[in-house]
Design a protein around this motif. Sequence first.
Motif, PDB file in Angstrom:
ATOM      1  N   ALA A   1      10.785  -3.015  80.356  1.00  0.00           N
ATOM      2  CA  ALA A   1       9.432  -2.504  80.514  1.00  0.00           C
ATOM      3  C   ALA A   1       8.975  -2.105  79.112  1.00  0.00           C
ATOM      4  N   VAL A   2       7.990  -2.806  78.559  1.00  0.00           N
ATOM      5  CA  VAL A   2       7.540  -2.580  77.188  1.00  0.00           C
ATOM      6  C   VAL A   2       6.210  -1.830  77.224  1.00  0.00           C
ATOM      7  N   ASP A   3       6.189  -0.702  76.521  1.00  0.00           N
ATOM      8  CA  ASP A   3       5.038   0.189  76.556  1.00  0.00           C
ATOM      9  C   ASP A   3       4.774   0.705  75.143  1.00  0.00           C
ATOM     10  N   PHE A   4       3.610   1.312  74.944  1.00  0.00           N
ATOM     11  CA  PHE A   4       3.287   1.966  73.678  1.00  0.00           C
ATOM     12  C   PHE A   4       3.306   3.470  73.902  1.00  0.00           C
ATOM     13  N   GLU A   5       3.943   4.193  72.991  1.00  0.00           N
ATOM     14  CA  GLU A   5       3.999   5.650  73.070  1.00  0.00           C
ATOM     15  C   GLU A   5       3.628   6.215  71.708  1.00  0.00           C
ATOM     16  N   PHE A   6       3.121   7.450  71.726  1.00  0.00           N
ATOM     17  CA  PHE A   6       2.662   8.104  70.507  1.00  0.00           C
ATOM     18  C   PHE A   6       3.222   9.518  70.452  1.00  0.00           C
ATOM     19  N   ASP A   7       3.590   9.964  69.246  1.00  0.00           N
ATOM     20  CA  ASP A   7       4.117  11.316  69.113  1.00  0.00           C
ATOM     21  C   ASP A   7       3.003  12.286  68.702  1.00  0.00           C
ATOM     22  N   TYR A   8       3.364  13.510  68.527  1.00  0.00           N
ATOM     23  CA  TYR A   8       2.421  14.565  68.192  1.00  0.00           C
ATOM     24  C   TYR A   8       1.659  14.277  66.901  1.00  0.00           C
ATOM     25  N   TYR A   9       2.303  13.579  65.971  1.00  0.00           N
ATOM     26  CA  TYR A   9       1.693  13.280  64.682  1.00  0.00           C
ATOM     27  C   TYR A   9       0.937  11.955  64.679  1.00  0.00           C
TER      28      TYR A   9
END
Length: 185
Positions: free
Chosen positions: A105-113
């Motif tokens: 399952a390929v997804d995009f995630e983003f951190d706090y920065y």
Amino acid sequence: MKNKKGFTLMEFIFVVIIVAVLSTFAVQTYSKVRERAKMSDAANMMAQGVAAQERYFLKRNAYTNKWSYLDIGVENKEGLFKNEDTSEVYYTKGTGPDNTGNGFAVDFEFDYYHHGFAVAQRVGSEKYTYKLVRPFGQGQLYCIPVSENEEDVNFCMDYAGVDVMTDLPTNPMVPIPQKIKLDMK
């Protein structure tokens, strides 16, 4: 002098043992080769996604968590699935939202920065549960064991070329990804 033809029982048992040992090694090697091929498919999809995210960023000065917004044409493929949180996940190798396939399952995630990552979680396999992480703007792919699953740890150690678990690269997604404002047009 009598001419013997055929095998003795000891010779036959010896041959069976040798064949069994060789087939055990062959099955283990074949399993790793198949897993590497699946990993390669996910890594290729992640690389395409990261490159498309960079092009998207150049046009709009923002990233997106939707595959269908990107210029790589995945919106019509069977693997695209909308999440309940309005992001999209791309499933490889016939895997779907019910995790019945045997892929990622390929997804995009983003951190706090606001650092972006393409993340491929191994699904549909009882043997492997690791994930792959590729930061935006970098070419490096990280293999992260999700748990202390021995198969995950060994596979990721083999991928990273290290001999002990403590030498595995750390997950680049620190701090823990959080929801940030994304382009949801």
